[in-house]
Design a protein around this motif. Structure first.
Motif, mmCIF file in Angstrom:
data_model
loop_
_atom_site.group_PDB
_atom_site.id
_atom_site.type_symbol
_atom_site.label_atom_id
_atom_site.label_comp_id
_atom_site.label_asym_id
_atom_site.label_seq_id
_atom_site.Cartn_x
_atom_site.Cartn_y
_atom_site.Cartn_z
ATOM 1 N N PRO A 79 24.356 78.928 27.784
ATOM 2 C CA PRO A 79 24.590 77.815 28.781
ATOM 3 C C PRO A 79 24.582 77.914 29.822
ATOM 4 C CG PRO A 79 26.471 78.385 26.981
ATOM 5 C CD PRO A 79 25.273 79.490 26.824
ATOM 6 N N TRP A 81 25.085 76.701 34.050
ATOM 7 C CA TRP A 81 25.391 74.914 34.835
ATOM 8 C C TRP A 81 24.693 75.524 36.273
ATOM 9 C CZ3 TRP A 81 27.848 76.153 31.013
ATOM 10 C CH2 TRP A 81 28.109 75.258 30.423
ATOM 11 N N ARG A 113 22.374 72.784 31.482
ATOM 12 C CA ARG A 113 23.106 71.441 31.208
ATOM 13 C C ARG A 113 24.146 70.235 32.416
ATOM 14 N NH1 ARG A 113 26.762 73.451 25.960
ATOM 15 N NH2 ARG A 113 24.086 74.961 25.396
ATOM 16 N N GLU A 158 33.452 72.236 27.467
ATOM 17 C CA GLU A 158 32.112 72.045 27.159
ATOM 18 C C GLU A 158 32.604 73.094 26.793
ATOM 19 O OE1 GLU A 158 27.157 70.891 28.039
ATOM 20 O OE2 GLU A 158 29.165 70.343 29.997
ATOM 21 N N ALA A 162 31.530 73.477 22.589
ATOM 22 C CA ALA A 162 30.472 74.277 22.491
ATOM 23 C C ALA A 162 30.219 74.670 21.246
ATOM 24 C CB ALA A 162 29.610 74.571 22.936
#
Length: 169
Positions: A79, A81, A113, A158, A162
Motif C-alpha cells: 500500500p 499513498w 491508494r 485503511e 486491509a
C-alpha cells in the motif's frame, strides 16, 4: 505494521509534515518512521509507504520523484499513498487540492491508494531569487497540523481494514 514516510523537501516544511504524519500514525498504534529518501535502501522492510514532495512551480521535489522511480516495483507490491505540500494559501485546508499531472502519473505507476495536498510554508527571508520574490507577497505558514493528523488517522484506518480483510479466518 511498519510504515515508511519519505519526502523530498527543499526548505524543511515537507520534512516537518512527514514527521507529523509519522507521529499521527504512531498515535494510532503503528510503527512509523519518517526518513529522507537517501536514507532508504530497500522499501521491502516496510509494510506500507507514504511518499511526499514539496511542490515547486507545479513540480514535485526531485528527491521524491527519484525515490518513486528507484523503487517502483517494490512500491507496487505494498500500500502506497502520496502527499504534496506547497500551496501558499489556505486552499488545502478548505478542500481537496488534486495532485498535479506529474504526481498523478507517478501514482498510476505504483498504484497509489490516495493523495492529499497540504499547505506549504515560505519564510519571509527565503533564499534564492524566485523564493525571495514569492516571499514578498506569499510568506507564511499554511500547514494545518489538524489536517495532517486527520489524514494520518484515515491512512491508519485503511491499513487496519486491509489487514483485517487479509487476515485468515
Amino acid at each position: 505494521m511498519r510504515i515508511l514516510i519519505t519526502y523530498g523537501s527543499k526548505l524543511g516544511g515537507t520534512r516537518e509534515i512527514a514527521g507529523q504524519l509519522a507521529s499521527g500514525l504512531r498515535a494510532a498504534g503503528l510503527d512509523a518512521r519518517a526518513l529522507p529518501p537517501e536514507e532508504v535502501d530497500d522499501v521491502r522492510a516496510y509494510d506500507a509507504v507514504i511518499v511526499g514532495g514539496g511542490l515547486y512551480a507545479g513540480r514535485w521535489h526531485r528527491r521524491a520523484r527519484r525515490f518513486v522511480h528507484r523503487h517502483v516495483q517494490a512500491l507496487r507490491e505494498r500500500p502506497v499513498w502520496f502527499f504534496s505540500s506547497g500551496p501558499l494559501d489556505d486552499s488545502a485546508s478548505r478542500g481537496n487540492v488534486p495532485p498535479t499531472t506529474q504526481v498523478r502519473a507517478l501514482m498510476e505507476q505504483v498504484g497509489a491508494r490516495g493523495h492529499v495536498t497540504f499547505g506549504g510554508r515560505l519564510e519571509p527571508d527565503a533564499r534564492g531569487f524566485i523564493a525571495r520574490a514569492m516571499a514578498r507577497e506569499h510568506a507564511g505558514d499554511w500547514r494545518d497540523p489538524e489536517h495532517v493528523t486527520r489524514w494520518a488517522h484515515s491512512v491508519a484506518l485503511e491499513l487496519r481494514d486491509a489487514a483485517f480483510l487479509e487476515a485468515p479466518r
